[in-house]
Write a protein that holds these residues in place. Structure first.
Motif, PDB file in Angstrom:
ATOM      1  N   ARG A 189     103.633  32.600  13.935  1.00 52.52           N
ATOM      2  CA  ARG A 189     103.120  31.040  14.322  1.00 52.52           C
ATOM      3  C   ARG A 189     102.649  30.710  13.107  1.00 52.52           C
ATOM      4  O   ARG A 189     103.119  29.160  12.413  1.00 52.52           O
ATOM      5  CB  ARG A 189     102.331  30.429  15.517  1.00 52.52           C
ATOM      6  N   LEU A 190     101.446  31.825  12.475  1.00 49.01           N
ATOM      7  CA  LEU A 190     100.901  30.370  11.154  1.00 49.01           C
ATOM      8  C   LEU A 190     101.759  30.229  10.023  1.00 49.01           C
ATOM      9  O   LEU A 190     102.128  29.896   9.360  1.00 49.01           O
ATOM     10  CB  LEU A 190      99.922  31.093  11.110  1.00 49.01           C
ATOM     11  N   ALA A 191     102.627  31.218   9.840  1.00 47.63           N
ATOM     12  CA  ALA A 191     103.699  31.568   8.937  1.00 47.63           C
ATOM     13  C   ALA A 191     104.503  30.600   9.062  1.00 47.63           C
ATOM     14  O   ALA A 191     105.313  29.366   7.996  1.00 47.63           O
ATOM     15  CB  ALA A 191     104.659  32.512   9.075  1.00 47.63           C
ATOM     16  N   LYS A 192     105.571  30.085  10.161  1.00 50.68           N
ATOM     17  CA  LYS A 192     105.916  28.962  10.410  1.00 50.68           C
ATOM     18  C   LYS A 192     105.168  27.497  10.116  1.00 50.68           C
ATOM     19  O   LYS A 192     106.110  26.509   9.121  1.00 50.68           O
ATOM     20  CB  LYS A 192     106.921  28.557  12.129  1.00 50.68           C
ATOM     21  N   ILE A 193     104.471  26.963  10.600  1.00 50.53           N
ATOM     22  CA  ILE A 193     103.312  26.157  10.547  1.00 50.53           C
ATOM     23  C   ILE A 193     103.501  26.014   9.029  1.00 50.53           C
ATOM     24  O   ILE A 193     103.430  24.762   8.200  1.00 50.53           O
ATOM     25  CB  ILE A 193     102.001  26.031  10.946  1.00 50.53           C
ATOM     26  N   GLU A 194     103.087  26.931   8.057  1.00 47.99           N
ATOM     27  CA  GLU A 194     102.708  26.679   6.373  1.00 47.99           C
ATOM     28  C   GLU A 194     103.829  26.836   5.869  1.00 47.99           C
ATOM     29  O   GLU A 194     104.229  25.364   5.205  1.00 47.99           O
ATOM     30  CB  GLU A 194     102.147  28.022   6.161  1.00 47.99           C
ATOM     31  N   GLY A 195     104.804  26.917   6.729  1.00 44.39           N
ATOM     32  CA  GLY A 195     106.071  25.702   6.164  1.00 44.39           C
ATOM     33  C   GLY A 195     106.169  24.960   6.097  1.00 44.39           C
ATOM     34  O   GLY A 195     107.311  24.143   5.481  1.00 44.39           O
TER      35      GLY A 195
END
Length: 378
Positions: A189-195
């Motif tokens: 989820r963190l990776a998706k938010i960063e994107g």
């Protein structure tokens, strides 16, 4: 615990009776550092109570706990842990706010000892930010900071975190624990938010680029939370940004065009307030929002000169600005101009007002602050 009570309800956003829980607020103070601290324990406790009330917690009692040393397991000594356990039971409190940074183990042990949810300073500020975020960008930044905080707090006593799931692939094997699965889901989820934040930042940069083509200087309001930035912003722009006598009433940045008396036009930006011991993850998460400050031509540092800790608040704001790469005093070649705005002078008497005016006039012309009242200014 030395008790201190606070009766004011002015720092609540919601009407009386809408409290989200009965709470105790604890201000731990290490005896050996108390004498050299910028703020008094009483002032820090009042701020912590204000933070708790900002999310509509019904603070039943607050107090200062003086410590000779920090305990790795519970932060507090056994006697104080037992004493607070009694207060939790007496007041039927479901939440205890510890105005300090707790490790995951300390938080878990205190929750078990008190039979109540324990929130440290970082968790409390994250909760406030989560409630205040209104824009897509603000919500993403808050969620990112919250997940980063939670990732280190998966050390829990919950049994479901110890159960194992079935293995994957041909060989099977012991599989992954629920703890590992939760951590992996958080990282995904963190990776998706960063994107998504990259896309939002790109859009903001396009808006900023379009503003650069307009020949209007950008003026950003910064300052300690509850210094009166939003009230001043509303007064100057006739906008209706939420302003209240409470901590972190405003979170998302707002920009408005303002026509000055001599005919020039500026773009005025209201930004999130700063606070002492602001978690590093929040500074990183809100860097995109604070880029409005970085890109500003003029920075108005709004200060509440009536506050007992006005000087300490000044240093806290300067520290955050320095972390953003803004230090006009030590970098005279920097393009930005910083002007101090001494706000809330309507709250002081004529004698004190004259004293502050005398102090201001003694400064060099390019460093001279402006004395205003966002409430009474024309």
């Amino acid at each position: 615990m030395e008790p201190r009570r606070r009766d004011t309800r002015s720092d609540r956003l919601s009407p009386s009776g809408s409290a989200t829980g009965r709470a105790l607020v604890v201000e731990p103070v290490l005896r050996r550092t108390a004498a050299t601290a910028d703020r008094t324990p009483e002032a820090k406790l009042d701020e912590a109570v204000g933070l708790a009330r900002a999310i509509d917690l019904d603070v039943e009692q607050s107090g200062i706990v003086t410590l000779n040393a920090l305990r790795p397991a519970t932060y507090l000594g056994k006697g104080k842990v037992d004493e607070i356990a009694g207060l939790v039971k007496t007041h039927e409190a479901g939440i205890v706010v510890m105005d300090c940074a707790l490790t995951p183990v300390q938080q878990r042990n205190l929750e078990q000892a008190w039979g109540a949810k324990v929130i440290d300073r970082t968790g409390l500020i994250l909760e406030i930010f989560g409630r205040r975020a209104r824009t897509r960008e603000g919500a993403l930044q808050v969620e990112h900071a919250h997940l980063t905080y939670q990732k280190s707090r998966l050390v829990r006593s919950w049994t479901h975190l110890e159960r194992q799931r079935g293995g994957f692939g041909f060989l099977g094997g012991p599989g992954e624990t629920q703890l590992e699965a939760d951590r992996r889901m958080i990282e995904e989820r963190l990776a998706k938010i960063e994107g998504e934040l990259v896309k939002v930042k790109r859009t903001r940069e396009l808006h900023r680029e379009s503003r650069r083509r307009v020949p209007y200087p950008i003026v950003a309001l910064v300052g300690y939370t509850n210094a009166g930035k939003s009230t001043l912003f509303n007064r100057m722009t006739r906008a209706k940004v939420l302003s209240a006598d409470m901590l972190f009433a405003t979170l998302d940045p707002t920009l408005r065009a303002v026509d000055l008396p001599h005919g020039a036009r500026i773009i005025l930006s209201d930004t999130v307030g700063f606070i002492s011991d602001l978690p590093t993850m929040l500074i990183a998460a809100f860097r995109a929002t604070l880029e409005e400050v970085i890109e500003a031509d003029v920075i108005l540092h709004v200060r509440d000169v009536t506050h007992d800790d006005a000087e300490a608040q000044l240093h806290d704001v300067e520290k955050v600005l320095s972390q953003l790469g803004i230090d006009p005093q030590n970098d005279p070649e920097h393009k930005q101009t910083l002007i101090e705005v001494w706000n809330k002078i309507d709250r002081i008497d004529a004698e004190e007002r004259a004293r502050l005016k005398n102090i201001a006039e003694r400064r060099p012309a390019d460093e001279r602050p402006v004395l205003v009242s966002a409430i009474t200014m024309p």
